[in-house]
Design a protein around this motif. Sequence first.
Motif, PDB file in Angstrom:
ATOM      1  N   PRO A 173       6.856  94.964  60.315  1.00 47.93           N
ATOM      2  CA  PRO A 173       7.299  95.861  58.774  1.00 47.93           C
ATOM      3  C   PRO A 173       8.117  95.601  58.288  1.00 47.93           C
ATOM      4  O   PRO A 173       8.780  94.740  58.112  1.00 47.93           O
ATOM      5  N   ASP A 174       8.349  96.310  56.774  1.00 42.47           N
ATOM      6  CA  ASP A 174       9.745  96.311  56.326  1.00 42.47           C
ATOM      7  C   ASP A 174      10.984  95.866  56.799  1.00 42.47           C
ATOM      8  O   ASP A 174      11.207  97.156  58.041  1.00 42.47           O
ATOM      9  N   ILE A 188      12.862  84.791  56.954  1.00 41.94           N
ATOM     10  CA  ILE A 188      12.133  85.463  56.272  1.00 41.94           C
ATOM     11  C   ILE A 188      11.371  86.609  56.667  1.00 41.94           C
ATOM     12  O   ILE A 188      10.587  87.856  57.606  1.00 41.94           O
ATOM     13  N   TYR A 189      11.438  87.372  55.592  1.00 43.47           N
ATOM     14  CA  TYR A 189      11.301  89.212  55.691  1.00 43.47           C
ATOM     15  C   TYR A 189      10.710  89.665  53.901  1.00 43.47           C
ATOM     16  O   TYR A 189      11.139  88.547  52.574  1.00 43.47           O
ATOM     17  N   HIS A 190      10.157  91.098  54.682  1.00 44.76           N
ATOM     18  CA  HIS A 190      10.652  91.863  53.163  1.00 44.76           C
ATOM     19  C   HIS A 190      10.925  93.318  52.700  1.00 44.76           C
ATOM     20  O   HIS A 190      10.676  93.794  54.043  1.00 44.76           O
TER      21      HIS A 190
END
Length: 211
Positions: A173-174, A188-190
């Motif tokens: 998930p975000d 690393i992520y959004h």
Amino acid sequence: QASQRIRLQGTSGEMFLDASENGAVELYHDNSKKFETTSTGATVTGSLSAINTTAPTFDNDTHAGECIFIRSGGSAGSGNAQAVLSFGKADGSSLRSGSAIASIQTDSDADKIGLGFYTSDSSSSSQTMDQRMLLDHSGNLGIGTTSPAYKIDISGSLRATGESTFTSNLLFPDSARIKLGTGEDLQIYHDGSNSYVEQTGTGDLIIQNST
């Protein structure tokens, strides 16, 4: 034979059966008690074998081929336990349960049944066991959750010490981060708007062609 007791024994005194009025019925093998009725049920000492020569059909109405059918008192309701198979504690002398497997209703429909697995984690000799794992009626397995929504649904941390292979996507998930390195240096992520590759520790962020 006495007025309130029946005993069967050999001429050498070896006991076969001992039954008391309003009391226990005891069965013996080689002068050793193996079965005794109690006010709450029966106690078996030693191994217990159940043999059914009929091939199992898994028909829950006819019970064809079943060796043992277990049922407890209880009422219908999602999350309610029905039959319980308990296991004793390791000390060998206590009659208290240390772990158990139970038939659990896992839906509002009383015919949709799963299995719950229980353990005792307290140092108290008298305690209520807690559910640790649940296999619901649809085949979803939950660890740390009573309502698994996936084939394996874990509430808590997961550790894999060997190499893992995935043949489909890993979904995050975000704002959930992939953290790499002992100190979680590379992340690393959004965040819902933008995507990030962050070097949060010491050293450089290097992208290179191995050839």
